[in-house]
Design a protein around this motif. Structure first.
Motif, short mmCIF file in Angstrom:
data_model
loop_
_atom_site.label_atom_id
_atom_site.label_comp_id
_atom_site.label_asym_id
_atom_site.label_seq_id
_atom_site.Cartn_x
_atom_site.Cartn_y
_atom_site.Cartn_z
N TYR A 1 0.63 7.03 2.66
CA TYR A 1 0.06 6.46 1.44
C TYR A 1 -0.90 5.31 1.75
CZ TYR A 1 3.85 9.05 -0.82
OH TYR A 1 4.70 10.04 -1.25
N ASP B 1 -4.06 4.71 1.18
CA ASP B 1 -4.92 4.21 0.10
C ASP B 1 -4.10 3.51 -0.98
OD1 ASP B 1 -7.16 5.23 1.37
OD2 ASP B 1 -7.01 7.16 0.36
N GLU B 2 -2.98 4.10 -1.34
CA GLU B 2 -2.17 3.55 -2.41
C GLU B 2 -1.58 2.19 -2.05
OE1 GLU B 2 -1.84 8.07 -2.81
OE2 GLU B 2 -2.07 6.57 -1.23
N LEU C 1 -2.75 -0.18 -0.01
CA LEU C 1 -3.75 -1.25 -0.05
C LEU C 1 -4.22 -1.53 -1.48
CD1 LEU C 1 -5.92 -0.39 3.08
CD2 LEU C 1 -4.24 -2.22 2.82
N GLU C 2 -4.28 -0.48 -2.29
CA GLU C 2 -4.76 -0.66 -3.66
C GLU C 2 -3.73 -1.37 -4.53
OE1 GLU C 2 -5.78 2.16 -7.52
OE2 GLU C 2 -6.19 2.94 -5.50
N GLN C 3 -2.46 -1.00 -4.36
CA GLN C 3 -1.42 -1.49 -5.25
C GLN C 3 -0.73 -2.76 -4.75
OE1 GLN C 3 1.24 1.70 -6.40
NE2 GLN C 3 -0.44 3.18 -6.50
N PRO D 1 -2.13 -5.71 -2.72
CA PRO D 1 -3.25 -6.35 -2.00
C PRO D 1 -2.79 -7.42 -1.01
CG PRO D 1 -3.13 -7.09 -4.29
CD PRO D 1 -2.19 -5.95 -4.17
#
Length: 443
Positions: free
Chosen positions: A87, A89-90, A92-94, A96
């Motif tokens: 995961y 991408d998820e 780092l996005e969710q 920070p």
């Protein structure tokens, strides 16, 4: 003054070995390793994401670290391992607050990752999971008397419900000489129990030598001075050779405890799971092993609620378990994992039904375990002493039938003071809450 690095290792023993390798690299680089997350300059969390419960545990740990970072109690967070790989991408996005991700093929770059996040760089390391170097020294985090020996990485079995091949890559056996060097060094350091691990240890050698070589490896490990117990996790049912069975039966150092995950017994379910072999072959294997290895204790893994599992198929599983009397079992409600074939299958079983079926199987297994414990009363078992419980006012340890972290304990009194790691005989007098009770027999 050296920067402090803390590491939290989640998931299986195979993941723990990678954590121990990272600790060694960081120690060699001059970082101060600390067991405390608070007041660390960098905290690494080596994650698991095999099933939903493992993902939840990993996320909870990361969020807790994020809170500490907001409070100024830690400076940087690195997420490593399976959750990072799966995961990227998820995460780092969710979240920070995470400063870096280190995938399953990049454990060897952990020093670079720590160096760079301390210089306020954000980074991701995702190297090829099928070509990563699995060698390397370790800082052992297990008790001195016990250590894991990982003989291979990755998996080629591609079970329909499992994400491991996509996260850990193809199966790669370690060279036998490197394994034996590592095992010898660990034994010289005081380890009496070596736990041989891989996703499938029966496959060992096929990729490297063109044939299954687990039997040869085990024979050589039994020659290592200081080793008293060799424990095996996990052996696949279709991977047993005559040579392997003979080795297990003949070598006294190999504990007569075999972890053989079967997942189910119904032929149609096994096919849907993409498992090799049939229920009849599994039953025949277990009967043969019990006949040839007196006192054998079996452990297995069971999945209930795979898409399409009917009441008839589930009843067949329960009937088998009552007949086979497998002494140790992990029971799991099916977890639909995105990216796996099973997640796309028709006939998804309702959650409440999956958990009801799991409870029924656990009830069956509890009766089997209780019956085993009753049979142990009056017998002497060799027990590896793991310490003294001051609340219970007695020592505790494990017999050959108990693997660390997943099975029970033996609690026992002793008229003499015992050291951690001592192997002693214990006369079993009874059991409480699934754990055996007894008294040390001092020779």
């Amino acid at each position: 003054m050296a920067e402090k690095v803390g590491l939290i290792s989640l998931g299986c023993a195979k993941n723990l070995v990678n954590s121990e390798q990272m600790l060694w690299l960081l120690d060699e680089a001059g970082y101060e390793i600390t067991p405390e997350a608070e007041n660390s300059d960098v905290v690494i969390v080596n994650t698991c994401s095999f099933i939903e419960s493992a993902k939840s545990e990993a996320i909870e740990n990361i969020l807790e670290l994020a809170g500490l970072k907001k409070e100024g109690k830690i400076k940087k967070i690195i997420v490593a391992g399976c959750l990072a790989e799966r995961y990227k991408d998820e995460v780092l996005e969710q979240i920070p607050e995470v400063d870096a991700l280190v995938g399953c093929g990049s454990f060897g770059r952990i020093v670079s990752a720590v160096d760079k996040v301390l210089e306020n760089e954000k980074l991701n390391y995702f190297d090829d999971v099928s070509t990563s170097d699995e060698e390397g020294s370790r800082v052992l985090t297990t008790p001195e008397h016990t250590a894991y020996i990982k003989i291979a990485e990755g998996c080629d079995n591609c079970c329909a419900y499992c994400v491991i091949p996509s996260l850990r890559g193809k199966y790669r056996s370690r060279p036998m000489e490197r394994i034996l060097e590592e095992a010898s060094a660990i034994a010289q350091g005081g380890a009496k129990e070596l736990i041989v691990i891989a996703q499938d240890i029966t496959r060992y050698g096929l990729d490297l030598y063109g044939e299954r070589r687990l039997s040869d490896l085990l024979r050589a490990m039994c020659e290592i001075e200081g080793v008293e117990w060799i424990r095996l996790h996990y052996l696949y049912p279709d991977g047993f050779t005559e040579a392997l069975t003979q080795t297990i039966a003949q070598e006294d150092k190999i504990v007569k405890y075999l972890d053989i995950p079967i997942q189910h017994i119904n032929d149609d379910l096994l096919k849907r799971m993409n498992r090799r072999g049939t229920g009849q072959e599994i039953e025949a294997l277990f009967s043969s092993l019990r006949a040839r290895i007196p006192g054998l204790v079996l452990r297995t893994s069971i999945i209930v609620g795979l898409p399409g599992e009917t009441e008839t198929e589930f009843t067949q599983l329960c009937s088998f378990l009552k007949r086979a009397k497998i002494e140790r079992a992990g029971v799991f409600p099916y977890s639909a994992e995105e990216g796996t074939p099973a997640a796309l299958m028709e006939g998804q079983v309702p959650e409440d039904m999956k958990f009801r079926r799991a409870e029924i199987v656990m009830g069956i297994q509890q009766k089997i375990m209780d019956a085993y414990n009753r049979r142990m009363k009056g017998q002497q078992l060799r027990v590896l002493c793991e310490g003294f419980d001051r609340y219970a006012d007695c020592y505790f340890g494990r017999s050959f039938a108990d693997s660390p972290e997943i099975d029970g304990k033996v609690f026992f009194k002793s008229d003499e003071k015992l050291s951690e790691g001592a192997l002693i005989n214990v006369q079993i007098t009874g059991s409480i809450d699934g754990d055996l009770r007894g008294k040390a027999v001092i020779e």
